[in-house]
Design an enzyme around this catalytic site. Structure first.
Site, PDB file in Angstrom:
ATOM      1  N   TYR A   1       0.841  -1.205   0.000  1.00  0.00           N
ATOM      2  CA  TYR A   1       0.000   0.000   0.000  1.00  0.00           C
ATOM      3  C   TYR A   1       0.875   1.255   0.000  1.00  0.00           C
ATOM      4  O   TYR A   1       0.620   2.212  -0.743  1.00  0.00           O
ATOM      5  CB  TYR A   1      -0.895  -0.050   1.236  1.00  0.00           C
ATOM      6  CG  TYR A   1      -1.768   1.144   1.482  1.00  0.00           C
ATOM      7  CD1 TYR A   1      -3.028   1.251   0.891  1.00  0.00           C
ATOM      8  CD2 TYR A   1      -1.365   2.163   2.357  1.00  0.00           C
ATOM      9  CE1 TYR A   1      -3.857   2.338   1.152  1.00  0.00           C
ATOM     10  CE2 TYR A   1      -2.179   3.248   2.622  1.00  0.00           C
ATOM     11  CZ  TYR A   1      -3.422   3.336   2.013  1.00  0.00           C
ATOM     12  OH  TYR A   1      -4.228   4.407   2.283  1.00  0.00           O
TER      13      TYR A   1
ATOM     14  N   LYS B   1       0.926   4.212  -2.769  1.00  0.00           N
ATOM     15  CA  LYS B   1       0.569   5.597  -2.453  1.00  0.00           C
ATOM     16  C   LYS B   1       1.708   6.558  -2.800  1.00  0.00           C
ATOM     17  O   LYS B   1       1.463   7.683  -3.246  1.00  0.00           O
ATOM     18  CB  LYS B   1       0.182   5.723  -0.983  1.00  0.00           C
ATOM     19  CG  LYS B   1      -1.149   5.072  -0.638  1.00  0.00           C
ATOM     20  CD  LYS B   1      -2.297   5.635  -1.462  1.00  0.00           C
ATOM     21  CE  LYS B   1      -3.657   5.130  -0.973  1.00  0.00           C
ATOM     22  NZ  LYS B   1      -4.778   5.630  -1.820  1.00  0.00           N
TER      23      LYS B   1
END
Length: 260
Positions: free
Chosen positions: A163, A167
Site C-alpha cells: 500500500y 501511495k
C-alpha cells in the site's frame, strides 16, 4: 459575502465521477458532490455497493446520479464508463480516483498475487483513470482530477508495505501530471487523508497499542470522520483552486506536522 463565497466555490451543474465510491471515504465524497449540485457517477468494483450509495443520494432528493461497475485495473472498463457517463450527463468535469485495497501481511509473507492486487487497485487504477478521463479533459480544455494519497506515501507507515509503495507512486504521478497538464486547463491534485478508520482498518491494523501511537502522533488527538474531507475535495474541484495543481493536501488532524 454569501453570494461571493457561493460563486467562488460553485459546482452546480458539473459532473463528478468517483471511483471506489461504494466505500467508506469515497461514498461520502460522492454524496458531497451531489449536495453541492453536481451530477454524480458512482463507480465501484461491487455494483451493489455503488447502487447503495446511489440510493442514499436519491433518498436525499438528488436524482442526477448513476452507478456503474468498474474494475479499475482494466482500461476498457474506464473507456466504457466514460462512454456511459457522457451518454447520461454529456460531460465530465471532476474525477476522484479513490478505488484501492490494502493488506497487512508481514513483508516476507507477501505473495506476488497480493502485491499485484494492491498495486493494480491503487496505482494502476489511478494511472488508468488519469489516462482515460484525463485525455478527455485535455481535449475538453478543462477538468479537475483528485487522487488519493496517504500518510503512508512517505515516510511509510508500518504494516502497509505494498500500500505504501502504491501511495508513493500515486503522489509522484499526481505531481508529474500537474506539471504535464499545467497549460492544458486540467488540474491534478491529491489529498492526503490522516486516520479515518474503516471497520477493516480497525480489525486488521488498529490494535489498542497502535491506536495510542496514532493518536499520540496526531495533534488533534482523535480520528477523523469522512465528512471532514469534504471541504478540501469541494475546494480542489472548484474554480476557487484554479491556481492549484500538482499539490498534495493533508487532511490529517496535524499528523504530518508532528515529530516529537
Amino acid at each position: 459575502m454569501n453570494n461571493y463565497v457561493s460563486t467562488l466555490f460553485n459546482l452546480e451543474g458539473r459532473t463528478a465521477v468517483v471511483t471506489g465510491a461504494g466505500g467508506h471515504l469515497c461514498g461520502e465524497m460522492a454524496r458531497s458532490f451531489a449536495r453541492a449540485g453536481c451530477q454524480v457517477a458512482v463507480l465501484d468494483l461491487r455494483l451493489e455497493k455503488a447502487k447503495a450509495v446511489e440510493d442514499e443520494i436519491r433518498a436525499e432528493g438528488f436524482t442526477e446520479v448513476i452507478s456503474l461497475a468498474i474494475d479499475v485495473a482494466k482500461k476498457e472498463d474506464f473507456e466504457t464508463a466514460l462512454e456511459q457517463i457522457l451518454a447520461a450527463f454529456g460531460k465530465v468535469d471532476i474525477l476522484v480516483n479513490g478505488a484501492g485495497i490494502n493488506g497487512s501481511t508481514p513483508f516476507f509473507d507477501i505473495t506476488l498475487d497480493e502485491w499485484y492486487a494492491i498495486l493494480n487497485s491503487q496505482i494502476t487504477g489511478t494511472f488508468l483513470g488519469c489516462q482515460v478521463f484525463g485525455e478527455y479533459m485535455v481535449k475538453q480544455g478543462k477538468g479537475s482530477i483528485i487522487n488519493i494519497s496517504s500518510a503512508s506515501a512517505g515516510p511509510p507507515l508500518s504494516k502497509a508495505f505494498t500500500y505504501s509503495v502504491a501511495k508513493a507512486g500515486i503522489l509522484n504521478l499526481t505531481q508529474n501530471l500537474g506539471r504535464e497538464w499545467g497549460t492544458k486547463g486540467v488540474r491534478v491534485n491529491a489529498i492526503r487523508p490522516g486516520f479515518l478508520p474503516t471497520e477493516w482498518n480497525r480489525k486488521n491494523f488498529i490494535t489498542p497499542e497502535r491506536e495510542a501511537a496514532i493518536l499520540g502522533h496526531t495533534p488533534m488527538a482523535r480520528f477523523g470522520d469522512p465528512s471532514e474531507l469534504t471541504g478540501c475535495i469541494l475546494w480542489l474541484a472548484s474554480d476557487a483552486a484554479s491556481f492549484v495543481t500538482g499539490a498534495e493536501m493533508a487532511v490529517d488532524g496535524g499528523y504530518s506536522c508532528m515529530t516529537i
